[in-house]
Scaffold this active site. Sequence first.
Site, PDB file in Angstrom:
ATOM      1  CB  CYS A   1      -0.948   0.003   1.199  1.00  0.00           C
ATOM      2  SG  CYS A   1      -2.341  -1.126   1.003  1.00  0.00           S
TER       3      CYS A   1
ATOM      4  CE  LYS B   1      -4.536   2.746  -0.474  1.00  0.00           C
ATOM      5  NZ  LYS B   1      -5.461   3.158   0.602  1.00  0.00           N
TER       6      LYS B   1
ATOM      7  CB  THR C   1     -17.051  10.547   3.987  1.00  0.00           C
ATOM      8  OG1 THR C   1     -17.492   9.188   3.857  1.00  0.00           O
ATOM      9  CG2 THR C   1     -18.243  11.465   4.157  1.00  0.00           C
ATOM     10  CB  SER C   2     -12.158   9.497   1.572  1.00  0.00           C
ATOM     11  OG  SER C   2     -12.000  10.680   0.820  1.00  0.00           O
TER      12      SER C   2
ATOM     13  CG  ASP D   1     -12.702   1.852   4.644  1.00  0.00           C
ATOM     14  OD1 ASP D   1     -11.516   2.148   4.458  1.00  0.00           O
ATOM     15  OD2 ASP D   1     -13.306   2.060   5.701  1.00  0.00           O
TER      16      ASP D   1
ATOM     17  CG  ASP E   1     -11.282  -1.610   1.248  1.00  0.00           C
ATOM     18  OD1 ASP E   1     -10.730  -1.143   2.260  1.00  0.00           O
ATOM     19  OD2 ASP E   1     -10.827  -1.449   0.096  1.00  0.00           O
TER      20      ASP E   1
ATOM     21  N   GLY F   1     -11.601 -12.776 -13.499  1.00  0.00           N
ATOM     22  CA  GLY F   1     -10.687 -11.656 -13.324  1.00  0.00           C
ATOM     23  C   GLY F   1     -10.180 -11.115 -14.641  1.00  0.00           C
ATOM     24  CG  HIS F   2      -8.657  -7.678 -17.256  1.00  0.00           C
ATOM     25  ND1 HIS F   2      -8.984  -8.152 -18.508  1.00  0.00           N
ATOM     26  CD2 HIS F   2      -7.857  -6.609 -17.464  1.00  0.00           C
ATOM     27  CE1 HIS F   2      -8.416  -7.393 -19.431  1.00  0.00           C
ATOM     28  NE2 HIS F   2      -7.719  -6.448 -18.821  1.00  0.00           N
TER      29      HIS F   2
ATOM     30  CG  ASP G   1      -9.518  -0.912   5.680  1.00  0.00           C
ATOM     31  OD1 ASP G   1      -9.896   0.192   5.250  1.00  0.00           O
ATOM     32  OD2 ASP G   1      -9.151  -1.827   4.930  1.00  0.00           O
TER      33      ASP G   1
END
Length: 367
Positions: free
Chosen positions: A21, A24, A51-52, A54, A94, A141-142, A229
């Site tokens: 992370c 980011k 509010t950003s 998760d 999340d 998935g991809h 989180d």
Amino acid sequence: MNADADPKTVKLTHFAKAAGCAAKIGPGVLSEVLSGLPQNSDPNLLVGTETSDDAAVYKLTDDIAIVQTIDFFPPVVDDPYTFGQIAAANALSDIYAMGGEPVTALNVVAFPNCLGIPVLAEILRGGADKVHEAGASVAGGHSINDEEPKYGLSVTGIIDPHLIRKNYGALPGDVLILTKSLGTGLVNTAVKAEMADAESEQEAVKSMCTLNRAAKRVFDSFTVHACTDITGFSLAGHGREMAVASNVTLEFDFPELPLIHGAADYAAGGLVPAGTYRNRDFLGNDISFSNCDKIDGMESGVISDIVFDPQTSGGLLVSVPENEAPDILKALADYDDGRGIGTRFAAVGRVIPFSGTHIRITGGHTL
């Protein structure tokens, strides 16, 4: 692809510019970009970007909503199977932070041709095992070619629309509980520099591989005013999102913060991820330190590095009523689903009326 590559000897972190992370985009850049996007006008989108929070939450019926999130990053460890587990646990977190339960997941893969099919297979096996542990299913998935390997999941969960846990609603007087130790960014940086000891590395890996499912289920039996989180924007950064949205100050008692073995030593030695500086720059003057010149032998700079350290697959930060906090801590200690909570948890601070900055770090005991 090199079909002969050995997953047991490959050094995945050598292909990564940043670990986990810590890769980011900085919160300042992200905030600027999001501020220019159209605002939500769909009444069924119960949680968007406002509010950003998760994950997004979309109401399907009066009793069912879906929770959606996506998270992926470059390798944080060398072992492909462990990397898959960590990336999956991080993405699933999340859903738990919103109070939901995951049901399906889609793999998100960027992978260089030179690493070989066995390495990719181990990454995907690690992710699939962690999704299975969560009681969910991998549904596809991809994938794309990329010079830097990256892996994660797009996850869909379900939740009762009346039981959503948001990253706002914290009330003055609440106690703040953190369910995992801090320091994964510092330890991972030390590992990448080949300067971490085995105890630090093992503790960090165990923490990052641990789902937040057990902690989430403990909180299901109690009152939760706000929850998030702690990942790449650090304890201070994600805490600030909660504080701003709740119009309060979060006051953290630094001596109570659980730390991974060696994290403070690595900070003192300058093994600090780049994301730490981005997190610190973004908060600017919206954080204050009180009686933090030196705590347990740690200088003020080390203390700052810890609270701004970008976490990978970190714990839940939960704002709960003071009178319920002792029972919650006991329930966390008693909970056993065969795997346990995974790492240390603690009451780490409290919510106070807004006091000039949204985050306050104190060296004194506020609990």
